[in-house]
Design an enzyme around this catalytic site. Structure first.
Site, PDB file in Angstrom:
ATOM      1  N   PHE A 122       0.864  -1.173   0.000  1.00  0.00           N
ATOM      2  CA  PHE A 122       0.000   0.000   0.000  1.00  0.00           C
ATOM      3  C   PHE A 122       0.909   1.234   0.000  1.00  0.00           C
ATOM      4  O   PHE A 122       1.876   1.293   0.770  1.00  0.00           O
ATOM      5  CB  PHE A 122      -0.878  -0.028   1.253  1.00  0.00           C
ATOM      6  CG  PHE A 122      -2.002   0.955   1.229  1.00  0.00           C
ATOM      7  CD1 PHE A 122      -3.134   0.718   0.464  1.00  0.00           C
ATOM      8  CD2 PHE A 122      -1.938   2.125   1.970  1.00  0.00           C
ATOM      9  CE1 PHE A 122      -4.183   1.628   0.451  1.00  0.00           C
ATOM     10  CE2 PHE A 122      -2.980   3.040   1.963  1.00  0.00           C
ATOM     11  CZ  PHE A 122      -4.104   2.790   1.190  1.00  0.00           C
ATOM     12  N   ASP A 193       2.269  -5.863   7.471  1.00  0.00           N
ATOM     13  CA  ASP A 193       1.082  -5.015   7.544  1.00  0.00           C
ATOM     14  C   ASP A 193      -0.127  -5.932   7.337  1.00  0.00           C
ATOM     15  O   ASP A 193      -0.261  -6.585   6.290  1.00  0.00           O
ATOM     16  CB  ASP A 193       1.150  -3.920   6.473  1.00  0.00           C
ATOM     17  CG  ASP A 193       0.030  -2.896   6.634  1.00  0.00           C
ATOM     18  OD1 ASP A 193      -1.057  -3.272   7.115  1.00  0.00           O
ATOM     19  OD2 ASP A 193       0.235  -1.731   6.243  1.00  0.00           O
ATOM     20  N   TYR A 218     -10.364  -0.084  11.283  1.00  0.00           N
ATOM     21  CA  TYR A 218     -11.652   0.268  10.665  1.00  0.00           C
ATOM     22  C   TYR A 218     -12.038  -0.618   9.479  1.00  0.00           C
ATOM     23  O   TYR A 218     -13.081  -0.417   8.887  1.00  0.00           O
ATOM     24  CB  TYR A 218     -11.651   1.745  10.216  1.00  0.00           C
ATOM     25  CG  TYR A 218     -10.472   2.147   9.344  1.00  0.00           C
ATOM     26  CD1 TYR A 218     -10.451   1.851   7.985  1.00  0.00           C
ATOM     27  CD2 TYR A 218      -9.380   2.822   9.876  1.00  0.00           C
ATOM     28  CE1 TYR A 218      -9.374   2.204   7.194  1.00  0.00           C
ATOM     29  CE2 TYR A 218      -8.306   3.187   9.088  1.00  0.00           C
ATOM     30  CZ  TYR A 218      -8.298   2.875   7.750  1.00  0.00           C
ATOM     31  OH  TYR A 218      -7.228   3.219   6.968  1.00  0.00           O
ATOM     32  N   LYS A 219     -11.194  -1.587   9.115  1.00  0.00           N
ATOM     33  CA  LYS A 219     -11.527  -2.467   7.986  1.00  0.00           C
ATOM     34  C   LYS A 219     -12.320  -3.670   8.527  1.00  0.00           C
ATOM     35  O   LYS A 219     -13.431  -3.498   8.994  1.00  0.00           O
ATOM     36  CB  LYS A 219     -10.260  -2.830   7.230  1.00  0.00           C
ATOM     37  CG  LYS A 219      -9.684  -1.603   6.477  1.00  0.00           C
ATOM     38  CD  LYS A 219      -8.340  -1.814   5.843  1.00  0.00           C
ATOM     39  CE  LYS A 219      -7.905  -0.536   5.108  1.00  0.00           C
ATOM     40  NZ  LYS A 219      -6.482  -0.516   4.784  1.00  0.00           N
ATOM     41  N   ARG A 365     -13.101  -3.503  -7.052  1.00  0.00           N
ATOM     42  CA  ARG A 365     -12.696  -4.338  -5.925  1.00  0.00           C
ATOM     43  C   ARG A 365     -13.904  -4.714  -5.071  1.00  0.00           C
ATOM     44  O   ARG A 365     -14.736  -3.852  -4.765  1.00  0.00           O
ATOM     45  CB  ARG A 365     -11.677  -3.551  -5.109  1.00  0.00           C
ATOM     46  CG  ARG A 365     -11.014  -4.322  -4.010  1.00  0.00           C
ATOM     47  CD  ARG A 365      -9.909  -3.495  -3.385  1.00  0.00           C
ATOM     48  NE  ARG A 365     -10.448  -2.409  -2.568  1.00  0.00           N
ATOM     49  CZ  ARG A 365      -9.787  -1.830  -1.562  1.00  0.00           C
ATOM     50  NH1 ARG A 365      -8.568  -2.235  -1.285  1.00  0.00           N
ATOM     51  NH2 ARG A 365     -10.323  -0.864  -0.864  1.00  0.00           N
TER      52      ARG A 365
HETATM   53  C1  LIG Z   1      -5.827   0.753   4.571  1.00  0.00           C
HETATM   54  C2  LIG Z   1      -4.339   0.582   4.661  1.00  0.00           C
HETATM   55  C3  LIG Z   1      -3.553   1.509   5.334  1.00  0.00           C
HETATM   56  C4  LIG Z   1      -4.191   2.754   5.864  1.00  0.00           C
HETATM   57  O1  LIG Z   1      -3.378   3.481   6.687  1.00  0.00           O
HETATM   58  P1  LIG Z   1      -3.993   4.689   7.515  1.00  0.00           P
HETATM   59  O2  LIG Z   1      -2.838   5.260   8.205  1.00  0.00           O
HETATM   60  O3  LIG Z   1      -5.067   4.154   8.388  1.00  0.00           O
HETATM   61  O4  LIG Z   1      -4.603   5.656   6.545  1.00  0.00           O
HETATM   62  C5  LIG Z   1      -2.198   1.263   5.480  1.00  0.00           C
HETATM   63  N1  LIG Z   1      -1.624   0.148   4.936  1.00  0.00           N
HETATM   64  C6  LIG Z   1      -2.370  -0.749   4.253  1.00  0.00           C
HETATM   65  C7  LIG Z   1      -1.732  -1.961   3.684  1.00  0.00           C
HETATM   66  C8  LIG Z   1      -3.735  -0.540   4.072  1.00  0.00           C
HETATM   67  O5  LIG Z   1      -4.461  -1.410   3.369  1.00  0.00           O
END
Ligand SMILES: *Cc1c(COP(=O)(O)O)cnc(C)c1O
Length: 406
Positions: A122, A193, A218-219, A365
């Site tokens: 990400f 992650d 939050y996911k 997605r």
């Molecule tokens: C959703 C996601 C994030 C989001 O990071 P935030 O700091 O909460 O905005 C980070 N890494 C991955 C792999 C994600 O899917």
């Protein structure tokens, strides 16, 4: 009315759906971006606001144990990701936690200069690594290779292997145990992650011997918009790691108000400032829906839902090209299809109540949260998608306007 599907009658998780507030007419295939609202959370949050804050006021830090919410919430998440109690803390955002654990990991490998990651990561993780490298100014290199080349790129100059287990775009699942083993054999540390893993599939942090992990609240954990994230530190590093953000909440005795920083022992040293009590309370309460749930059941249902979705979509929508791995064992809990006009089609789909999302440049997605989805809904979602494509009803100007958040 949702279609019935034979698999729903054998679904051991089907009663969990009642734990969520599901809007009428919505089939929600975006729990990988923002989980649904568990039914009991609004009342719990109202109680925190009116009773704990409103009545107990400052006393609530002790009487309602607000001060330990980060570690109490972390312990609830720990069970879902195969981590021992006392190794996980809920705090800050995933991005900030990446910064903290990457800095801590690099400090444990001072002679090495390479941070290895992949193009499936990400972007925020890569941005943070790049920013940290500049800040440290010690000659670190951020090496980003294709996901399939990661294993071979783990050489003896790698300090830290930093990967996201489930690719946010394609759903491709890395073999965490194998890559961690290879990293350790080369003398490197591994950071995982788990943003798209926690709550979606069984994770065995202790068994795979991962050194550090981070993930989202939050996911699939349904903590609500902007809920605090979490971080994990392996037991053997707990009292060795140093946080680059040495705030008072990571201090051994924050209320001694000493002028010198001394980290508390344990994972609490990775926290920084005053915990976000309202959002942490929402996340802590939301985790109730995972009580007594076996992650193996979640995985079984996730695979069954995603296999059904692929079969239905491929049978009805020849225009779409599967970009996720076809082998369910190589996939997380999401499925993506490529279509040039994917953004527009997704907006048309959302207008019909089927909520997925879009990732540039052309990926539609769909995420499958097994706690609140049924097989019948999957069949319905595919039928609506097929109808939109067959009739061309997606091809309207209002669906082409790009919103800020896709
Ligand atoms: C959703 C996601 C994030 C989001 O990071 P935030 O700091 O909460 O905005 C980070 N890494 C991955 C792999 C994600 O899917």
């Amino acid at each position: 009315m949702t279609a019935q599907h034979p698999s729903d009658t054998q679904d051991v998780l089907k009663s969990r759906k009642d734990a969520f507030r599901i809007p009428e007419g919505v089939i929600y295939l975006d729990g990988n971006s923002l989980g649904m609202l568990p039914r009991h959370v609004p009342a719990r949050l109202a109680e925190v606001v009116t009773q704990e804050w409103g009545t107990s006021l400052i006393r609530a830090w002790n009487t309602h144990d607000w001060i330990d919410l980060p570690t109490r919430t972390g312990d609830r998440i720990a069970r879902l990701i195969g981590a021992p109690a006392g190794t996980v803390v809920a705090c800050d955002s995933t991005s900030v936690n990446v910064f903290k654990v990457l800095s801590a990991a690099l400090a444990l490998r001072p002679q090495r200069k390479v941070i290895l990651s992949d193009t499936g990561n990400f972007p925020t993780d890569l941005y943070v690594a790049s920013g940290l490298k500049e800040l440290l100014a010690k000659g670190h290199e951020l090496k980003v290779v294709a996901p399939e080349d990661v294993r071979a790129a783990i050489t003896e100059d790698v300090a830290v292997l930093m990967l996201t287990q489930v690719d946010y775009r394609t759903g491709r699942l890395h073999d965490m145990a194998d890559l961690t083993r290879v990293a350790h054999a080369a003398g490197a540390l591994a950071i995982w992650d788990l943003a798209h893993s926690a709550g979606a599939l069984p994770v065995d942090l202790a068994g795979t011997k991962a050194d550090f992990a981070v993930g989202c609240g939050y996911k699939y954990l349904n903590g609500g918009p902007g809920a605090p994230a979490f971080l994990y530190v392996a037991p053997e590093h707990l009292d060795k790691v140093t946080s680059p953000l040495t705030g008072w909440m990571g201090h051994e005795a924050p209320f001694a108000f000493d002028l010198d920083y001394r980290p508390v022992s344990g994972v609490g040293r990775m926290t920084v400032g005053t915990p976000a009590v309202l959002s942490l309370s929402g996340l802590h309460a939301a985790l109730d829906v995972f009580e007594d749930v076996d992650m193996a059941d979640i995985r079984r249902k996730s695979i069954s839902l995603s296999e059904l979705f692929i079969a239905e979509v491929e049978a009805r929508c020849p225009q779409l090209e599967l970009v996720s791995p076809r082998d369910p064992q190589a996939r997380g809990s999401q499925v993506s299809f490529r279509f040039e006009e994917g953004y527009t089609v997704m907006q048309a789909l959302i207008a019909r109540g089927v909520i997925g999302d879009f990732r540039a440049p052309d990926v539609m997605r769909f995420g499958f949260a097994p706690l609140y989805l049924s097989h019948g809904e999957i069949v319905d979602a595919a039928a609506i998608l097929a109808d939109i494509l067959a009739t061309g009803s997606w091809d309207r100007p209002e669906f082409r306007t790009r919103a800020n958040v896709t």
